[in-house]
Structures are given as C-alpha cells and as structure tokens.
Design a protein around this motif. Structure first.
Motif, PDB file in Angstrom:
ATOM      1  N   ALA A 244      16.940  19.324  18.896  1.00  0.00           N
ATOM      2  CA  ALA A 244      17.280  19.177  17.479  1.00  0.00           C
ATOM      3  C   ALA A 244      18.674  18.575  17.304  1.00  0.00           C
ATOM      4  N   GLU A 245      19.627  19.013  18.123  1.00  0.00           N
ATOM      5  CA  GLU A 245      20.970  18.445  18.050  1.00  0.00           C
ATOM      6  C   GLU A 245      20.949  16.973  18.449  1.00  0.00           C
ATOM      7  N   GLY A 246      20.169  16.653  19.486  1.00  0.00           N
ATOM      8  CA  GLY A 246      20.058  15.267  19.912  1.00  0.00           C
ATOM      9  C   GLY A 246      19.451  14.385  18.839  1.00  0.00           C
ATOM     10  N   GLN A 247      18.407  14.882  18.179  1.00  0.00           N
ATOM     11  CA  GLN A 247      17.769  14.105  17.112  1.00  0.00           C
ATOM     12  C   GLN A 247      18.716  13.894  15.938  1.00  0.00           C
ATOM     13  N   ALA A 248      19.488  14.919  15.604  1.00  0.00           N
ATOM     14  CA  ALA A 248      20.425  14.798  14.486  1.00  0.00           C
ATOM     15  C   ALA A 248      21.519  13.781  14.800  1.00  0.00           C
ATOM     16  N   PHE A 249      22.053  13.832  16.022  1.00  0.00           N
ATOM     17  CA  PHE A 249      23.090  12.866  16.414  1.00  0.00           C
ATOM     18  C   PHE A 249      22.522  11.456  16.410  1.00  0.00           C
ATOM     19  N   TYR A 250      21.352  11.282  16.978  1.00  0.00           N
ATOM     20  CA  TYR A 250      20.717   9.972  17.076  1.00  0.00           C
ATOM     21  C   TYR A 250      20.509   9.369  15.685  1.00  0.00           C
ATOM     22  N   ASP A 252      21.962  10.193  12.846  1.00  0.00           N
ATOM     23  CA  ASP A 252      23.241   9.976  12.169  1.00  0.00           C
ATOM     24  C   ASP A 252      23.909   8.698  12.665  1.00  0.00           C
ATOM     25  N   LEU A 253      23.920   8.498  13.976  1.00  0.00           N
ATOM     26  CA  LEU A 253      24.590   7.321  14.528  1.00  0.00           C
ATOM     27  C   LEU A 253      23.851   6.034  14.156  1.00  0.00           C
ATOM     28  N   LYS A 254      22.530   6.059  14.192  1.00  0.00           N
ATOM     29  CA  LYS A 254      21.768   4.873  13.802  1.00  0.00           C
ATOM     30  C   LYS A 254      21.997   4.561  12.314  1.00  0.00           C
ATOM     31  N   ARG A 255      22.071   5.600  11.481  1.00  0.00           N
ATOM     32  CA  ARG A 255      22.329   5.395  10.050  1.00  0.00           C
ATOM     33  C   ARG A 255      23.713   4.785   9.834  1.00  0.00           C
ATOM     34  N   ARG A 256      24.714   5.331  10.504  1.00  0.00           N
ATOM     35  CA  ARG A 256      26.071   4.818  10.368  1.00  0.00           C
ATOM     36  C   ARG A 256      26.151   3.355  10.831  1.00  0.00           C
ATOM     37  N   THR A 257      25.425   3.039  11.899  1.00  0.00           N
ATOM     38  CA  THR A 257      25.442   1.677  12.410  1.00  0.00           C
ATOM     39  C   THR A 257      24.858   0.711  11.382  1.00  0.00           C
ATOM     40  N   ALA A 258      23.753   1.103  10.743  1.00  0.00           N
ATOM     41  CA  ALA A 258      23.165   0.267   9.694  1.00  0.00           C
ATOM     42  C   ALA A 258      24.125   0.100   8.522  1.00  0.00           C
ATOM     43  N   GLU A 259      24.800   1.190   8.154  1.00  0.00           N
ATOM     44  CA  GLU A 259      25.754   1.122   7.044  1.00  0.00           C
ATOM     45  C   GLU A 259      26.950   0.231   7.372  1.00  0.00           C
ATOM     46  N   ALA A 260      27.237   0.083   8.672  1.00  0.00           N
ATOM     47  CA  ALA A 260      28.327  -0.801   9.099  1.00  0.00           C
ATOM     48  C   ALA A 260      27.877  -2.264   9.154  1.00  0.00           C
ATOM     49  N   ILE A 267      22.510  -0.500  19.249  1.00  0.00           N
ATOM     50  CA  ILE A 267      23.325   0.565  19.824  1.00  0.00           C
ATOM     51  C   ILE A 267      22.394   1.547  20.526  1.00  0.00           C
ATOM     52  N   LYS A 268      22.632   1.764  21.811  1.00  0.00           N
ATOM     53  CA  LYS A 268      21.767   2.613  22.631  1.00  0.00           C
ATOM     54  C   LYS A 268      22.422   3.974  22.821  1.00  0.00           C
ATOM     55  N   VAL A 269      21.676   5.036  22.574  1.00  0.00           N
ATOM     56  CA  VAL A 269      22.176   6.407  22.687  1.00  0.00           C
ATOM     57  C   VAL A 269      21.710   6.987  24.014  1.00  0.00           C
ATOM     58  N   LEU A 270      22.670   7.369  24.864  1.00  0.00           N
ATOM     59  CA  LEU A 270      22.375   7.819  26.223  1.00  0.00           C
ATOM     60  C   LEU A 270      23.009   9.186  26.482  1.00  0.00           C
ATOM     61  N   PRO A 271      22.299  10.275  26.207  1.00  0.00           N
ATOM     62  CA  PRO A 271      22.834  11.603  26.524  1.00  0.00           C
ATOM     63  C   PRO A 271      22.972  11.793  28.031  1.00  0.00           C
ATOM     64  N   GLY A 272      23.935  12.599  28.425  1.00  0.00           N
ATOM     65  CA  GLY A 272      24.064  12.961  29.829  1.00  0.00           C
ATOM     66  C   GLY A 272      23.079  14.046  30.190  1.00  0.00           C
ATOM     67  N   ALA A 387      16.994   9.923  22.043  1.00  0.00           N
ATOM     68  CA  ALA A 387      17.656   9.154  23.105  1.00  0.00           C
ATOM     69  C   ALA A 387      16.982   7.809  23.291  1.00  0.00           C
ATOM     70  N   ASP A 388      17.781   6.826  23.707  1.00  0.00           N
ATOM     71  CA  ASP A 388      17.256   5.537  24.152  1.00  0.00           C
ATOM     72  C   ASP A 388      17.231   5.461  25.678  1.00  0.00           C
TER      73      ASP A 388
END
Length: 436
Positions: A244-250, A252-260, A267-272, A387-388
């Motif tokens: 759930a935390e991963g989905q929320a971060f993903y 949010d970041l994709k939304r912010r990228t579109a807004e930018a 933008i690729k999201v790669l959790p450790g 994640a991507d």
C-alpha cells in the motif's frame, strides 16, 4: 519473449562491499577483504550483465564514523570504480552517486560526460543532497544546510549541469584536418549562469556525450525530494515497506511528474529489495537468523541515533523507541526518519528488534523466502502499481547475487516479466528513454 509493447521489469544491482547486510563481513559466505578488491566488483558487474540487468549502482558518502559503525571502512570513489567496471563490461549501465552539496557543477558535468564517453553511453547519476552533519564538517562547514536549502541548491545545480551538457551541440565536433577546423564554434556556447548558489561561464571542455545527458536518478522520498524528482529524475530509487505504501508513493510521484509537464512513463520507480533466499522457507529464515545474530547492537544503535537525530545509546534495547521529534524538526533524511518511525510503531518493535530489522536493508523491504516467493513479491509490486522494477540489494555478495541470477531471474523470464537479453546499447536504451 513478450511482445514489444509489453511492459518489462527493470533490474538494477546495488553494489555494496560484500553485501548489504551490516553483518555481511562477519558471515562465513563472504570474504571481507574483497571489499577492497577491484576484481570483486568487476566480477559482480559481469554477472549482472550476463543476466541482462539494466545497470549497476554505487552509493557513496563523504564521511566515516569513528565508533565502529557503518562507514568506518573506506569505499572506492564512484567515478574511479565505474571507470574500471566500464573497461570489463559492454552493455550494462553504470550509475554513481554524487552529492550536489559537496562538489561544483562544472566538475560533475565534466566527470559524467567523461564516464559516458568512455563507456559508450552507459553512465547514470544518482543525485543526492547529503543529509549528514559529519559530511558537511568535512567540507569547511560546521553544520549542514537546511533541508529545503539543500534542495534549492540541487535544483540550481541541475540547471547548470544540464546547460553545460547542452553547451556542445550535436555535430559541433568536426575534426576537419584539411581546413584545420576542430569544432564548429557556432555550436559551442557559453552558458553565462549567474544564480543564488553558482556562477558558471562555460562551455564544458568535453564534447557532448553519447547519451547527451547521463540517466538522471534520484533517491529522496521527502516532499522536497519528490518535487525535485518530478522535475528532474528519470529513475527513482526508493524504500517502502508495504504494498500500500509503495502504491501510494508510485501514484503520487507519477502524478507530480505529469503536473511538472512530463510524461509519467519517463520516470521509473525502483524500490530496493533485499533477497534472503533459501531452497525452503525454513532455510531462508535460518540464513536471516544467522545474519541477525551477527549484528553488534551497540554499533547499530549508534548509527540509528545518527539517522534519527536522537541519542539512543543509553536507551534499553528491549524497550520501544522513546518519543521522537516531529518530522518538521528533522534536518537530516526526512523520508528515512519517517520510514523507520512508522516501521517501529506499526510493528511495535523494541530497539533491539528494530536494529535487527534494519540490519538487512536500512529500511528497504527484506524478503525472506524461496525464489518462487521472491518472484511472486516482485510480480505483485510490478503488476499492482507499486514499481517499474527493483533495486536488488543482496545481503551477501557474491553468494546471494548468484542465487538471484540462477534461481529468480529464470522465473521472471518464464512469467514474461524480464527480457532475455539487451535490445539496445546505452543505459537510456535499457530504460526505454530517449537520448537527451
């Protein structure tokens, strides 16, 4: 092989001495002397390339603790090591960490352009702002800059660096020996940058590199960090503990990228993820327990105190954490503070249990199980919007990398999630991103 339009995992190997577990150097499956052996890192990079990983990645810091905790042992400086890796590999990407806080834009732009040239287009820059007070005190400062100022400086730093990379246009280098024209002066430009933090004339003293820009990677997950990533990053190394935390971060970041004004696919999201593998669950749990028992709690608590900005050295190991300051008062790594605080509260961990949980991946998700269970975990995060791809952090090197390559990668390929081999030659090709 899946069709050309089918989304594919991106896998990055995070190189860290003889393993990511803080007690890796004490485990019988490692040789701690290899952390100072260039051959060790070259063999790791070659193994990752043979498995068609997108890239290898080096973290970096500019401080050493004197209390016996992490950072006491010297690590290779990233440019030096990545150049050595470039010489023995052909396709795998080479990502190095350099802080915007303790270097100058001109030097960094030149270094990454050089690495991109000598690797034929495989360079990537992991952009950090450096949170530690100890780091600042190694660079003629008594304390680090405020969190928001560090990101303001980083934003201007990127403006300067990208302008320098653009200061040589494509086709500027002529090498016309007949009429004595080395470069087309109409295609080489001064940048004339004058800003709050930097004043840089330009142009860069090296022609435009194969990728134009190296791949731009970022690792901060605070509000400032996500805003910065949305403007600049093409890959983000991140740490979340739950789906759930991963989905929320993903999201949010994709939304912010579109807004930018950028395509979120860029933008690729790669959790450790730290894979603690065994042929059975019991075998994997036994390895996890072996590593936990090798942790020296006192040293781990000293490091944790530094990360949290709270002195825990006299706190009872078998008690929960004491009250922590509000996030707004933290000037260090805000996202890591928040992750550790939430982990301790959610799972009701004692201090001893917390340092044990953090020992494997410093807050990154640790998956203890069989290759099939790890493949399930990766597939779930990848297909359910979290994640991507993944930043693979083996707890023991080279042993667990070998296990991952031999046992997990074939499962991912069988499921149509990961490619059989490289389709391009540059790091941007591997990530499906255009030349800049």
């Amino acid at each position: 092989m899946p069709g050309d339009n089918q989304r594919q995992l991106h896998l990055n190997l995070f190189l860290m001495g003889v393993g990511h577990h803080e007690a890796a150097w004490r485990h019988p499956r490692t040789d701690p002397a290899q952390a100072a052996d260039i051959g060790h890192f070259q063999r790791l990079a070659q193994a990752a390339e043979a498995a068609a990983f997108d890239s290898v990645f080096l973290a970096d810091g500019v401080e050493a603790r004197t209390d016996g905790g992490w950072g006491l042992v010297s690590h290779f400086e990233p440019f030096t090591l990545l150049a050595a890796l470039a010489a023995v590999t052909e396709r795998i990407g080479l990502i190095g960490t350099v802080s915007t806080g303790f270097t100058e834009p001109y030097n960094l732009a030149r270094q990454f352009a050089s690495l991109d040239h000598l690797s034929h287009g495989r360079a990537g820059w992991n952009i950090v702002t450096s949170a530690g007070e100890r780091s600042a005190q190694n660079f003629n400062r008594t304390a680090n800059q405020r969190h928001e100022v560090r990101y303001q400086r980083a934003d201007e730093f990127l403006q300067v660096v990208t302008a320098l990379w653009d200061s040589w246009e494509d086709g500027a280098l002529l090498l016309d020996r007949a009429d004595g024209t080395y470069a087309d002066q109409q295609k080489v430009h001064e940048i004339g940058h004058v800003g709050e933090h930097f004043q840089v004339r330009g142009p860069l003293n090296i022609p435009r590199s194969p990728q134009g820009y190296p791949l731009l990677v970022q690792a901060g997950s605070s509000q400032d960090g996500k805003g910065f990533a949305a403007r600049w990053a093409e890959a983000v190394f991140t740490a979340q503990q739950t789906l759930a935390e991963g989905q929320a971060f993903y999201a949010d970041l994709k939304r912010r990228t579109a807004e930018a004004g950028r395509d979120p696919r860029g933008i690729k999201v790669l959790p450790g993820v730290v894979p603690v593998l065994g042929s059975t669950e019991a075998e994997a749990r036994a390895l996890d327990q072996e590593l936990t028992e090798l942790i020296t709690p006192e040293r781990s608590v000293a490091v944790l105190s530094s990360v949290l900005g709270v002195d825990l050295t006299d706190h009872p190991l078998d008690q929960p954490l004491p009250p922590l300051p509000p996030l707004a008062e933290i000037n260090g790594a805000k996202s890591r503070f928040e992750l550790i605080r939430d982990l301790a509260e959610r799972d009701r961990l004692t201090l001893r249990q917390l340092v044990g949980r953090l020992g494997g991946g410093r807050g990154h998700q640790v998956v203890v199980g069989t290759p099939e269970q790890l493949a399930d975990h990766i597939e779930t995060w990848f297909t359910q919007g979290a994640a991507d791809g993944f930043n693979i952090m083996p707890p023991l090197l080279p042993a667990v990398l070998t296990d991952f390559v031999d046992q997990v990668v074939p499962l991912l390929r069988k499921r149509g999630l990961f490619r059989e081999g490289y389709e391009g030659t540059t790091l941007r090709d591997h990530y499906g991103l255009p030349r800049r």
